[in-house]
Design an enzyme around this catalytic site. Structure first.
Site, PDB file in Angstrom:
ATOM      1  N   SER A  45      27.976  40.329  48.555  1.00 33.45           N
ATOM      2  CA  SER A  45      26.694  40.354  47.854  1.00 33.45           C
ATOM      3  C   SER A  45      25.564  40.889  48.718  1.00 33.45           C
ATOM      4  O   SER A  45      24.484  41.200  48.207  1.00 33.45           O
ATOM      5  CB  SER A  45      26.336  38.946  47.346  1.00 33.45           C
ATOM      6  OG  SER A  45      27.209  38.546  46.320  1.00 33.45           O
ATOM      7  N   GLY A 219      28.246  39.162  43.109  1.00 32.71           N
ATOM      8  CA  GLY A 219      28.231  40.576  43.459  1.00 32.71           C
ATOM      9  C   GLY A 219      26.832  41.037  43.797  1.00 32.71           C
ATOM     10  O   GLY A 219      25.849  40.332  43.533  1.00 32.71           O
ATOM     11  N   GLY A 221      23.332  43.660  44.009  1.00 30.47           N
ATOM     12  CA  GLY A 221      22.535  44.585  43.227  1.00 30.47           C
ATOM     13  C   GLY A 221      22.018  44.066  41.900  1.00 30.47           C
ATOM     14  O   GLY A 221      21.958  42.866  41.642  1.00 30.47           O
ATOM     15  N   CYS A 246      26.693  33.471  39.939  1.00 28.83           N
ATOM     16  CA  CYS A 246      25.731  34.409  40.510  1.00 28.83           C
ATOM     17  C   CYS A 246      25.628  35.689  39.666  1.00 28.83           C
ATOM     18  O   CYS A 246      25.014  35.673  38.608  1.00 28.83           O
ATOM     19  CB  CYS A 246      26.080  34.703  41.965  1.00 28.83           C
ATOM     20  SG  CYS A 246      24.704  35.379  42.908  1.00 28.83           S
ATOM     21  N   GLN A 250      24.331  36.209  35.608  1.00 30.19           N
ATOM     22  CA  GLN A 250      23.361  37.175  35.088  1.00 30.19           C
ATOM     23  C   GLN A 250      23.983  38.066  34.019  1.00 30.19           C
ATOM     24  O   GLN A 250      23.342  38.390  33.012  1.00 30.19           O
ATOM     25  CB  GLN A 250      22.811  38.011  36.240  1.00 30.19           C
ATOM     26  CG  GLN A 250      22.017  37.195  37.254  1.00 30.19           C
ATOM     27  CD  GLN A 250      21.734  37.946  38.545  1.00 30.19           C
ATOM     28  OE1 GLN A 250      21.952  39.156  38.631  1.00 30.19           O
ATOM     29  NE2 GLN A 250      21.268  37.236  39.558  1.00 30.19           N
ATOM     30  N   HIS A 331      26.049  29.138  44.231  1.00 25.76           N
ATOM     31  CA  HIS A 331      27.462  29.262  44.618  1.00 25.76           C
ATOM     32  C   HIS A 331      28.106  27.884  44.781  1.00 25.76           C
ATOM     33  O   HIS A 331      27.958  27.249  45.831  1.00 25.76           O
ATOM     34  CB  HIS A 331      27.578  30.038  45.936  1.00 25.76           C
ATOM     35  CG  HIS A 331      27.314  31.494  45.793  1.00 25.76           C
ATOM     36  ND1 HIS A 331      28.309  32.438  45.642  1.00 25.76           N
ATOM     37  CD2 HIS A 331      26.152  32.182  45.745  1.00 25.76           C
ATOM     38  CE1 HIS A 331      27.769  33.637  45.520  1.00 25.76           C
ATOM     39  NE2 HIS A 331      26.460  33.508  45.580  1.00 25.76           N
ATOM     40  N   GLU A 333      31.136  27.298  45.320  1.00 23.82           N
ATOM     41  CA  GLU A 333      32.164  27.361  46.369  1.00 23.82           C
ATOM     42  C   GLU A 333      31.535  27.310  47.761  1.00 23.82           C
ATOM     43  O   GLU A 333      32.251  27.236  48.763  1.00 23.82           O
ATOM     44  CB  GLU A 333      32.991  28.644  46.206  1.00 23.82           C
ATOM     45  CG  GLU A 333      32.406  29.905  46.799  1.00 23.82           C
ATOM     46  CD  GLU A 333      31.250  30.484  46.010  1.00 23.82           C
ATOM     47  OE1 GLU A 333      30.641  31.464  46.468  1.00 23.82           O
ATOM     48  OE2 GLU A 333      30.944  29.958  44.916  1.00 23.82           O
TER      49      GLU A 333
END
Length: 368
Positions: A45, A219, A221, A246, A250, A331, A333
């Site tokens: 990311s 990911g 951007g 994440c 979106q 996150h 995790e």
């Protein structure tokens, strides 16, 4: 090896380089984590970004074989107050300088990271470049102002070849928009049979695998750069349970009609408090994102807001009102960070089992 960091806004920070002796440019962001620099460096990311660490000493426990979140780092560079030359940890295999040389990454130390962080908080995320001490500052500033960074970051970090991580439990398709290994680790620990697929996969291709659930990964951007993913998500809603993290969060929101916007300086670190609106409990979470879901735009969709960030009250989670689908901006995790939200993977398992049992009941009734 004297180096300097030049920002598009004209500020110059002088320091000492470490790692590879190469110039590097990217979006300059800051991370508030006190540890976990290896996971951060290898987090896809951070593709195209130069990361400023707010904690003053980085590298004190070295680099080890276990804490990677991807095989090859996608970040552009690292900015620290002080880099540790002699790490001390029983797992350490090399120091940060050696690792950066090995990966051809450039870093700079000895600068006022607090001042830089305050500047980013005030002006917002800026473009910057780490260069040799003798480089022409004005020429670089002008070039940075004219530079447009690539928008295909997800394509750059996503797997090009589908692969499997076998298990004997529920079958999960993990769509890789730049997935951290921590997500795969959490699924395999729960004995899931995981198939990792590329970001350009279609809904039809996923359904041919006959999964029990879909995981949409993190990911880099702008989520609007992958419109094909929105079509894929719309084609899966209601057919199979979906869990997004994440970037996945979106994309689910965009697919359901909501909007996203770029945050002034983003959320990056392992100490972000998030409120669960249903239980009224707070989790300390790991975060890394520069975009957020527009809360007002959720009102005309089939999504309901489930979590908010306590620092700035932005959206941190949604749940579909009709279909088995939920997502979070943070996150669960961790890697690095606290594991307060780890239970969300168990909720995903429960959702898949419930959906599977419901489907079985429907088929039994049809046979009667």
């Amino acid at each position: 090896m004297k180096k300097k960091l030049i920002l598009e806004s004209g500020e110059v920070f002088h320091g000492v380089g470490f790692g590879a002796n190469v110039d590097t440019e990217g979006e300059v962001v800051f991370n508030t984590g006190m540890s976990g620099y290896q996971e951060l460096i290898s987090d896809p990311s951070y593709c195209g970004q130069i990361v400023c660490m707010t904690y003053p000493l980085i590298g004190n426990y070295g680099i080890n074989r276990d804490d990677y979140e991807s095989i090859e780092p996608a970040m552009k560079g690292l900015i620290v107050k002080e880099v540790c030359d002699f790490p001390s940890n029983f797992r350490s295999q090399m120091d940060l300088d050696e690792f950066f040389k090995h990966k051809n990454l450039s870093g700079i130390s000895g600068i006022d990271t607090r001042k830089l962080t305050r500047l980013i908080r005030s002006k917002g995320v800026v473009k910057g470049k780490i260069v040799d001490e003798n480089a022409d500052e004005q020429a670089i500033v002008e070039k940075l102002k004219a530079t447009t960074f690539p928008t295909n970051q997800i394509e750059a970090v996503s797997t090009k070849t589908n692969y499997a991580s076998p298990g004997r439990g529920l079958k999960v398709v993990l769509v890789d928009f730049g997935a951290k290994l921590g997500i795969l680790r959490e699924l395999t620990q729960r004995d899931c049979d995981v198939t990792v697929v590329s970001q350009d996969v279609t809904a039809e291709e996923i359904m041919m695998i006959n999964p029990d659930g879909i995981m949409l990964s993190n990911g880099p951007g702008d989520p609007e750069d992958v419109p094909h993913a929105l079509e894929m998500i719309r084609g899966l809603l209601g057919k199979v349970p979906i869990f997004g993290i994440c970037m996945g969060h979106q994309l689910i929101s965009l697919a359901c009609g909501a909007k996203t916007f770029k945050l002034k300086f983003g959320h990056r670190g392992g100490n972000h408090p998030v409120l669960d609106l249903k239980t009224n409990k707070v989790s300390i979470t790991s975060q890394n994102h520069g975009y957020a879901v527009d809360q007002e735009s959720l009102k005309n969709t089939d999504l309901e807001e489930t979590h908010i960030a306590l620092n700035d009250r932005t959206n941190e989670g949604v749940k579909h009102k009709i279909h088995p689908c939920f997502s979070v901006q943070y996150h669960p995790e961790a890697s690095p960070g606290p594991e307060d939200a780890n239970y969300l993977f168990d909720e995903f398992i429960d959702m898949m089992n419930e959906f599977k049992n419901q489907e079985s009941r429907i088929k039994s009734q049809e046979l009667r």
